[in-house]
Design a protein around this motif. Structure first.
Motif, PDB file in Angstrom:
ATOM      1  N   ALA A  93      -8.088  -0.724   3.984  1.00 37.95           N
ATOM      2  CA  ALA A  93      -7.353  -1.172   3.104  1.00 37.95           C
ATOM      3  C   ALA A  93      -6.229  -0.591   2.670  1.00 37.95           C
ATOM      4  O   ALA A  93      -5.246  -1.117   2.316  1.00 37.95           O
ATOM      5  CB  ALA A  93      -8.259  -1.630   1.961  1.00 37.95           C
ATOM      6  N   LEU A  94      -6.530   0.860   2.358  1.00 35.99           N
ATOM      7  CA  LEU A  94      -5.549   1.746   1.987  1.00 35.99           C
ATOM      8  C   LEU A  94      -4.272   1.702   2.847  1.00 35.99           C
ATOM      9  O   LEU A  94      -3.100   1.774   2.449  1.00 35.99           O
ATOM     10  CB  LEU A  94      -6.022   3.310   1.530  1.00 35.99           C
ATOM     11  N   ALA A  95      -4.518   1.946   4.188  1.00 42.60           N
ATOM     12  CA  ALA A  95      -3.625   2.128   5.091  1.00 42.60           C
ATOM     13  C   ALA A  95      -2.589   0.822   4.873  1.00 42.60           C
ATOM     14  O   ALA A  95      -1.577   0.511   5.219  1.00 42.60           O
ATOM     15  CB  ALA A  95      -4.274   2.258   6.523  1.00 42.60           C
ATOM     16  N   CYS A  96      -3.377  -0.404   5.143  1.00 41.08           N
ATOM     17  CA  CYS A  96      -2.659  -1.781   4.906  1.00 41.08           C
ATOM     18  C   CYS A  96      -1.744  -1.747   3.694  1.00 41.08           C
ATOM     19  O   CYS A  96      -0.602  -2.160   3.850  1.00 41.08           O
ATOM     20  CB  CYS A  96      -3.723  -3.028   5.000  1.00 41.08           C
ATOM     21  N   ILE A  97      -2.366  -1.320   2.762  1.00 40.53           N
ATOM     22  CA  ILE A  97      -1.544  -1.512   1.473  1.00 40.53           C
ATOM     23  C   ILE A  97      -0.328  -0.483   1.453  1.00 40.53           C
ATOM     24  O   ILE A  97       0.877  -0.853   1.193  1.00 40.53           O
ATOM     25  CB  ILE A  97      -2.226  -1.187  -0.040  1.00 40.53           C
ATOM     26  N   GLN A  98      -0.709   0.918   2.024  1.00 42.48           N
ATOM     27  CA  GLN A  98       0.627   1.770   2.137  1.00 42.48           C
ATOM     28  C   GLN A  98       1.663   1.300   3.274  1.00 42.48           C
ATOM     29  O   GLN A  98       2.840   1.381   3.216  1.00 42.48           O
ATOM     30  CB  GLN A  98       0.091   3.062   2.654  1.00 42.48           C
ATOM     31  N   GLN A  99       1.201   0.440   4.279  1.00 44.12           N
ATOM     32  CA  GLN A  99       2.008   0.053   5.210  1.00 44.12           C
ATOM     33  C   GLN A  99       2.628  -1.469   4.979  1.00 44.12           C
ATOM     34  O   GLN A  99       3.295  -2.120   5.629  1.00 44.12           O
ATOM     35  CB  GLN A  99       1.475  -0.129   6.733  1.00 44.12           C
ATOM     36  N   GLN A 100       2.396  -1.860   3.650  1.00 43.24           N
ATOM     37  CA  GLN A 100       2.981  -3.255   3.176  1.00 43.24           C
ATOM     38  C   GLN A 100       2.275  -4.287   4.242  1.00 43.24           C
ATOM     39  O   GLN A 100       3.434  -5.377   4.370  1.00 43.24           O
ATOM     40  CB  GLN A 100       4.206  -3.086   2.947  1.00 43.24           C
ATOM     41  N   VAL A 101       1.310  -4.358   4.867  1.00 45.69           N
ATOM     42  CA  VAL A 101       0.874  -5.366   5.662  1.00 45.69           C
ATOM     43  C   VAL A 101       0.702  -6.699   5.266  1.00 45.69           C
ATOM     44  O   VAL A 101       0.221  -6.865   3.819  1.00 45.69           O
ATOM     45  CB  VAL A 101      -0.312  -5.001   6.433  1.00 45.69           C
ATOM     46  N   ASP A 102       1.118  -7.850   5.895  1.00 46.74           N
ATOM     47  CA  ASP A 102       1.005  -9.097   5.575  1.00 46.74           C
ATOM     48  C   ASP A 102      -0.598  -9.445   5.850  1.00 46.74           C
ATOM     49  O   ASP A 102      -1.106  -9.181   6.983  1.00 46.74           O
ATOM     50  CB  ASP A 102       1.676  -9.955   6.314  1.00 46.74           C
ATOM     51  N   PHE A 103      -1.312  -9.736   4.749  1.00 46.19           N
ATOM     52  CA  PHE A 103      -2.938  -9.869   4.989  1.00 46.19           C
ATOM     53  C   PHE A 103      -3.416 -10.849   5.675  1.00 46.19           C
ATOM     54  O   PHE A 103      -4.518 -11.172   6.143  1.00 46.19           O
ATOM     55  CB  PHE A 103      -3.577  -9.757   3.611  1.00 46.19           C
ATOM     56  N   SER A 104      -2.453 -11.829   6.088  1.00 50.26           N
ATOM     57  CA  SER A 104      -2.638 -13.052   7.083  1.00 50.26           C
ATOM     58  C   SER A 104      -2.708 -12.538   8.495  1.00 50.26           C
ATOM     59  O   SER A 104      -3.142 -13.263   9.452  1.00 50.26           O
ATOM     60  CB  SER A 104      -1.844 -14.111   6.808  1.00 50.26           C
ATOM     61  N   SER A 105      -1.952 -11.315   8.552  1.00 53.50           N
ATOM     62  CA  SER A 105      -1.906 -10.737  10.056  1.00 53.50           C
ATOM     63  C   SER A 105      -3.001 -10.113  10.649  1.00 53.50           C
ATOM     64  O   SER A 105      -3.186  -8.898  10.662  1.00 53.50           O
ATOM     65  CB  SER A 105      -0.819  -9.948  10.266  1.00 53.50           C
ATOM     66  N   GLU A 106      -4.361 -10.814  11.040  1.00 51.52           N
ATOM     67  CA  GLU A 106      -5.283 -10.103  11.350  1.00 51.52           C
ATOM     68  C   GLU A 106      -5.224  -9.241  12.395  1.00 51.52           C
ATOM     69  O   GLU A 106      -5.700  -8.087  12.592  1.00 51.52           O
ATOM     70  CB  GLU A 106      -6.482 -11.198  11.663  1.00 51.52           C
TER      71      GLU A 106
END
Ligand code: DC
Length: 222
Positions: free
Chosen positions: A41-54
């Motif tokens: 979760a933290l890595a996704c937030i840091q990388q500003q990932v689009d949460f629909s991109s599984e």
């Protein structure tokens, strides 16, 4: 076979504390599986990932540059050489972790990483699906619960001790939302394994629960 004890249950039931105490007493290794979902979760937030991109989130989970180090005060967790031990405990990270944990690809990506923690003389693994999916052969499985109000009270006290002020009502609402999300997902939902020992810790002290688990371990492994 290397012995494994699994401890599953809802957020704030005391699994982490008990797992640490039991591991210390037995001299066994420990797997805090929730930390892997929190790190994702933290890595996704840091990388500003689009949460629909599984697919992207799954790749992040598969390649997490994580390092666990045993320190005198407990376990230090590093993501890309940055100490994130405190950052991943944030309530918001917990909610995002619960969201990414519902993705089948993410769970699959973290499966072997979790199993690689098994090492002599034994492993205590805590999470939501340790007894049902990750270590179905474990000889001792525990499902630890406590009432939602009690769990929220414990969390409230912990945060207050750290100087963080939150409302108790907000904590109850957060825990309920996370329990619901974790229990109702189709893949590896939070549920007791058929052969799990149930422990309701609402009216038990940390020492009592620790001793109860140590007694069960003694029965099963000697
Ligand atoms: O145990 P924790 O609060 O650190 O876990 C954070 C989230 O990760 C939790 O809401 C659900 C998810 N999780 C999971 O799905 N499976 C696990 N084995 C551990 C945690």
């Amino acid at each position: 076979m290397i012995p494994v004890i699994t401890i599953d249950g809802p957020s704030g039931a005391g699994k982490g504390t008990i797992a640490q105490n039991v591991a210390r007493q037995l001299g066994w290794h420990i797997l805090d599986s929730g930390s892997l979902y929190r790190l994702t979760a933290l890595a996704c937030i840091q990388q500003q990932v689009d949460f629909s991109s599984e697919n992207v989130i799954e790749a992040i989970a598969r390649e997490l540059p994580v390092r666990f180090e045993s320190e005198s005060y407990g376990l230090a967790i590093f993501l890309d050489n940055q100490d994130v031990s405190d950052a991943i405990r944030d309530e918001e990270i917990g909610m995002v972790a619960s969201k990414v944990a519902a993705m089948g690809g993410v769970r699959e990506a973290l499966l072997e990483r979790q199993r690689a923690f098994v090492a002599e003389p034994g492993l205590i693994a805590d999470g939501r699906d340790m007894g049902t999916t990750v270590f179905p052969q474990a000889r001792l499985k525990i499902f630890m619960t406590a009432s939602c109000e009690e769990r929220a009270q414990r969390r409230y006290k912990q945060l207050k001790e750290k100087g963080i002020s939150v409302s108790l009502a907000a904590l109850v609402a957060d825990l309920k939302a996370r329990d619901e999300q974790d229990s109702n997902r189709p893949i590896s939902p939070l549920k007791p394994a058929a052969d799990a020992v149930m422990i309701d810790t609402s009216d038990m002290s940390i020492d009592q629960v620790t001793q109860h688990v140590l007694d069960l371990a003694k029965q099963r492994f000697s």
